[in-house]
Design an enzyme around this catalytic site. Structure first.
Site, PDB file in Angstrom:
ATOM      1  N   GLY A   1      51.587  16.668 -29.002  1.00 52.27           N
ATOM      2  CA  GLY A   1      50.352  16.913 -28.818  1.00 52.27           C
ATOM      3  C   GLY A   1      49.565  16.539 -27.537  1.00 52.27           C
TER       4      GLY A   1
ATOM      5  N   LYS B   1      50.038  31.924 -28.662  1.00 53.49           N
ATOM      6  CA  LYS B   1      49.186  32.636 -29.754  1.00 53.49           C
ATOM      7  C   LYS B   1      48.860  31.073 -30.515  1.00 53.49           C
ATOM      8  CE  LYS B   1      46.724  35.445 -31.697  1.00 53.49           C
ATOM      9  NZ  LYS B   1      45.381  34.684 -31.396  1.00 53.49           N
TER      10      LYS B   1
ATOM     11  N   ILE C   1      48.444  29.218 -33.815  1.00 53.62           N
ATOM     12  CA  ILE C   1      48.839  29.256 -35.215  1.00 53.62           C
ATOM     13  C   ILE C   1      47.835  28.515 -35.911  1.00 53.62           C
ATOM     14  CG2 ILE C   1      50.565  29.095 -36.931  1.00 53.62           C
ATOM     15  CD1 ILE C   1      51.590  30.755 -34.645  1.00 53.62           C
TER      16      ILE C   1
ATOM     17  N   HIS D   1      53.807  21.225 -40.435  1.00 58.24           N
ATOM     18  CA  HIS D   1      54.925  20.810 -39.540  1.00 58.24           C
ATOM     19  C   HIS D   1      55.984  20.576 -40.452  1.00 58.24           C
ATOM     20  CE1 HIS D   1      56.225  17.530 -36.625  1.00 58.24           C
ATOM     21  NE2 HIS D   1      57.267  17.787 -37.464  1.00 58.24           N
TER      22      HIS D   1
ATOM     23  N   LYS E   1      52.281  10.742 -37.185  1.00 59.11           N
ATOM     24  CA  LYS E   1      52.592  10.844 -38.817  1.00 59.11           C
ATOM     25  C   LYS E   1      52.298   9.532 -39.496  1.00 59.11           C
ATOM     26  CE  LYS E   1      56.529  13.934 -37.383  1.00 59.11           C
ATOM     27  NZ  LYS E   1      57.691  13.934 -36.875  1.00 59.11           N
TER      28      LYS E   1
ATOM     29  N   GLU F   1      59.472  22.281 -31.234  1.00 56.51           N
ATOM     30  CA  GLU F   1      59.782  21.125 -30.393  1.00 56.51           C
ATOM     31  C   GLU F   1      61.314  20.760 -30.850  1.00 56.51           C
ATOM     32  OE1 GLU F   1      55.761  19.177 -29.015  1.00 56.51           O
ATOM     33  OE2 GLU F   1      57.472  18.010 -29.508  1.00 56.51           O
TER      34      GLU F   1
ATOM     35  N   ASN G   1      63.772  17.256 -31.122  1.00 56.23           N
ATOM     36  CA  ASN G   1      63.952  15.919 -30.749  1.00 56.23           C
ATOM     37  C   ASN G   1      65.064  15.495 -30.792  1.00 56.23           C
ATOM     38  OD1 ASN G   1      60.995  15.951 -30.809  1.00 56.23           O
ATOM     39  ND2 ASN G   1      61.011  15.525 -33.165  1.00 56.23           N
TER      40      ASN G   1
ATOM     41  N   ARG H   1      66.693  12.401 -30.897  1.00 54.88           N
ATOM     42  CA  ARG H   1      66.691  11.184 -31.241  1.00 54.88           C
ATOM     43  C   ARG H   1      66.798  11.134 -32.910  1.00 54.88           C
ATOM     44  NH1 ARG H   1      61.283  12.140 -30.321  1.00 54.88           N
ATOM     45  NH2 ARG H   1      60.082  11.926 -32.210  1.00 54.88           N
TER      46      ARG H   1
ATOM     47  N   VAL I   1      61.776   8.476 -37.148  1.00 56.14           N
ATOM     48  CA  VAL I   1      61.088   7.159 -37.955  1.00 56.14           C
ATOM     49  C   VAL I   1      61.493   7.562 -39.404  1.00 56.14           C
ATOM     50  CG1 VAL I   1      59.092   6.061 -38.806  1.00 56.14           C
ATOM     51  CG2 VAL I   1      59.442   6.511 -36.464  1.00 56.14           C
TER      52      VAL I   1
HETATM   53  C1  MV4 Z   1      50.532  24.307 -31.931  1.00 55.31           C
HETATM   54  C2  MV4 Z   1      49.572  24.433 -32.956  1.00 55.31           C
HETATM   55  C3  MV4 Z   1      49.138  25.915 -33.036  1.00 55.31           C
HETATM   56  N1  MV4 Z   1      49.493  26.927 -32.482  1.00 55.31           N
HETATM   57  N2  MV4 Z   1      50.993  25.622 -31.318  1.00 55.31           N
HETATM   58  C4  MV4 Z   1      51.081  19.521 -31.759  1.00 55.31           C
HETATM   59  C5  MV4 Z   1      51.949  18.726 -31.161  1.00 55.31           C
HETATM   60  C6  MV4 Z   1      53.303  19.782 -30.886  1.00 55.31           C
HETATM   61  N3  MV4 Z   1      54.212  19.292 -31.869  1.00 55.31           N
HETATM   62  C7  MV4 Z   1      52.879  20.879 -30.867  1.00 55.31           C
HETATM   63  N4  MV4 Z   1      51.593  20.966 -31.735  1.00 55.31           N
HETATM   64  C8  MV4 Z   1      50.972  22.204 -32.088  1.00 55.31           C
HETATM   65  N5  MV4 Z   1      51.146  23.150 -31.611  1.00 55.31           N
HETATM   66  C9  MV4 Z   1      50.434  26.694 -31.489  1.00 55.31           C
HETATM   67  N6  MV4 Z   1      50.998  27.765 -30.891  1.00 55.31           N
HETATM   68  C10 MV4 Z   1      49.340  23.124 -33.485  1.00 55.31           C
HETATM   69  C11 MV4 Z   1      49.683  22.108 -33.105  1.00 55.31           C
HETATM   70  C12 MV4 Z   1      49.499  20.764 -33.643  1.00 55.31           C
HETATM   71  C13 MV4 Z   1      50.243  20.020 -34.551  1.00 55.31           C
HETATM   72  C14 MV4 Z   1      51.402  20.616 -34.872  1.00 55.31           C
HETATM   73  C15 MV4 Z   1      52.342  19.718 -35.747  1.00 55.31           C
HETATM   74  C16 MV4 Z   1      51.553  18.528 -36.333  1.00 55.31           C
HETATM   75  C17 MV4 Z   1      50.221  18.203 -36.351  1.00 55.31           C
HETATM   76  C18 MV4 Z   1      49.505  19.033 -35.344  1.00 55.31           C
HETATM   77  C19 MV4 Z   1      48.271  18.511 -35.005  1.00 55.31           C
HETATM   78  C20 MV4 Z   1      47.492  19.623 -34.217  1.00 55.31           C
HETATM   79  C21 MV4 Z   1      47.763  20.670 -33.606  1.00 55.31           C
END
Ligand code: MV4
Length: 452
Positions: free
Chosen positions: A165, A201, A203, A208, A237, A288, A290, A292, A295
């Site tokens: 984030g 783009k 989403i 997650h 989380k 992404e 990770n 490791r 938690v």
């Molecule tokens: C995004 C997204 C929407 N669209 N990418 C948040 C941290 C990192 N893991 C990537 N994240 C996001 N990427 C696109 N193209 C929304 C998030 C996101 C998010 C993702 C997973 C868990 C919580 C989140 C909270 C805010 C934004």
């Protein structure tokens, strides 16, 4: 097999690793800062070395002191846990140079997955679904504007050295693009020393959902199914569960295959997590990886009856994995109990625990390092316990969590127990109808008298 493992971490994860080492007949070395002299991981380990004063930068992040501790205790491996140096390529490299096995990914792998744009490009090559967007880093605002116009708004700007984030900006209209791009780039340069930016783009209202994978030194990989981690507050989380209430057998099959393909393509060694964004149509996209232990690993352990820390140690020692994929037979939920006040914007609440009564009984697991009389230092992460319930169905696991939270007494500090108790009664949560947006609308009910 290793004779002695140094745990370069603290708190509940240090205890978690020490416990499995004991069961495997492996000696353990704890490292601790002055603030953690009374911490349980120090007491449970066979040996303990003070590596510096309270601030993390002078202790748990001080590579030279940790390596010195490993040398003087003659440890043949280091388990980094999560956080701290667990994804620090330089630490992994220095361990290698000193002939100490780093129980985790190699330095090149950490660097490769740590650079989000290159991780994404690698996954795309592997045939893992990725979010439509720029082909690598954005070279200019003009290129960004052109691409955003082609893709259509909203778009997401991301720092390649960011993650979790950090260094991310959602842009809904063309007129806001330039300012967002320039400020995000500036922030990334200042925070990470790398201002590379890429675009995707956006989403909307994603979930997650992450897949646990394990790879061995022979290029084999398997998956241990998913964890739904959508309930997050400011990218922290709060609670996780497996199986995901949004999952279908078909989606699990596809995501599991994609995660294994990713791990095998990069010849991943060790326990890793492939994070995906899942949209409301159940399209999933690589987010992404990770490198490791996470938690939330206990919920996976609970539903497939598996010791992930043991697996990490075996793989690091060169033992091949069985190779079979695992699917959840039970339902497990983890609530992260933090020393924070949910009635006051979750602000930290360090201090002494005057009374602690732990929940117990069938299907309850509590991973914690705290005890009655323990003083929670203000220097570190606020998580003090992970309460995990496991049952045949989601309803039973929620019911068990409510009962366990009602039993769980911690006095002397504020904790997030009341938040989790209310969450377990929230209609959208109970219906499994939540996305990463859930916490934006969540409001605590006012405190009842006895909560005072
Ligand atoms: C995004 C997204 C929407 N669209 N990418 C948040 C941290 C990192 N893991 C990537 N994240 C996001 N990427 C696109 N193209 C929304 C998030 C996101 C998010 C993702 C997973 C868990 C919580 C989140 C909270 C805010 C934004």
């Amino acid at each position: 097999m290793f004779k002695k493992i140094l745990i370069a971490n603290r708190g509940e994860i240090a205890l978690r690793v020490i416990r499995t080492c004991k069961e495997m007949g492996i000696k353990t070395v704890a490292v601790y800062s002055k603030a953690d002299e009374e911490s349980l991981h120090v007491r449970f380990a066979d040996e303990a070395v003070c590596i510096g004063p309270a601030p993390s930068k002078d202790s748990y992040l001080k590579i030279s002191n940790i390596i010195a501790a490993a040398e003087i205790t003659n440890a043949d491996a280091i388990h980094p846990g999560y956080g701290f140096l667990s994804e620090n390529a330089n630490f992994s490299r220095i361990c290698k140079e000193h002939g100490i096995k780093f129980i985790g990914a190699g330095p090149e792998m950490i660097d490769r997955m740590g650079d989000k744009a290159s991780a994404k490009a690698t996954m795309k090559e592997a045939g893992v679904p990725t979010v439509p967007g720029s082909d690598g880093l954005l070279e200019s605002i003009e290129q960004a504007r052109k691409l955003a116009k082609e893709m259509g708004y909203p778009v997401m700007l991301k720092a390649t050295a960011g993650g979790g984030g950090k260094g991310m900006r959602a842009v809904w209209k063309e007129e806001n693009l330039q300012k967002a791009f320039e400020s995000a780039k500036q922030e990334a340069g200042a925070s990470f020393g790398n201002d590379g930016m890429y675009m995707e783009k956006l989403i909307e209202e994603p979930r997650h959902i992450e897949i646990q994978v394990v790879g061995d030194q022979f290029g084999n990989a398997c998956h241990l199914s998913e964890r739904d981690c959508s309930v997050q507050r400011r990218h922290q989380k709060l609670t996780e569960e497996t199986p995901s209430p949004f999952m279908t057998d078909d989606l699990r099959e596809k995501m599991g295959k994609a995660a294994v393909r990713a791990a095998e393509y990069i010849k991943y060694e060790g326990a890793g997590t492939v994070e995906f964004l899942v949209d409301k149509h159940r399209n999933f996209y690589f987010m992404e990886m990770n490198t490791r232990i996470q938690v939330e690993h206990p919920i996976t352990e609970q539903v497939i009856n598996y010791d992930l820390i043991r697996e990490q140690i075996l793989v690091a020692a060169g033992v091949p994995i069985s190779g079979k994929n695992y699917f959840p037979k039970l339902h497990s939920i983890e609530c992260r109990i933090n020393a924070e006040d949910p009635y006051n914007d979750f602000r930290p609440s360090p201090g002494r625990i005057t009374t602690l009564h732990a929940p117990g009984g069938h299907g309850i697991r509590l991973d914690t390092h705290v005890y009655s009389g323990y003083i929670i230092p203000p220097n570190y992460d606020s998580m003090i316990a992970k309460l995990i319930t496991t049952a045949q169905t989601r309803e039973e696991a929620i019911n068990k969590m409510k009962r366990a939270l009602d039993e769980f007494v911690i006095e002397g500090i504020k904790t997030t127990i009341p938040f989790h108790r209310q969450l377990m009664d929230h209609p959208d949560y109970v219906a499994g109808n939540y996305t990463t947006k859930f916490m934006e609308d969540f409001q605590m009910e006012p405190k009842e008298e006895e909560d005072e």
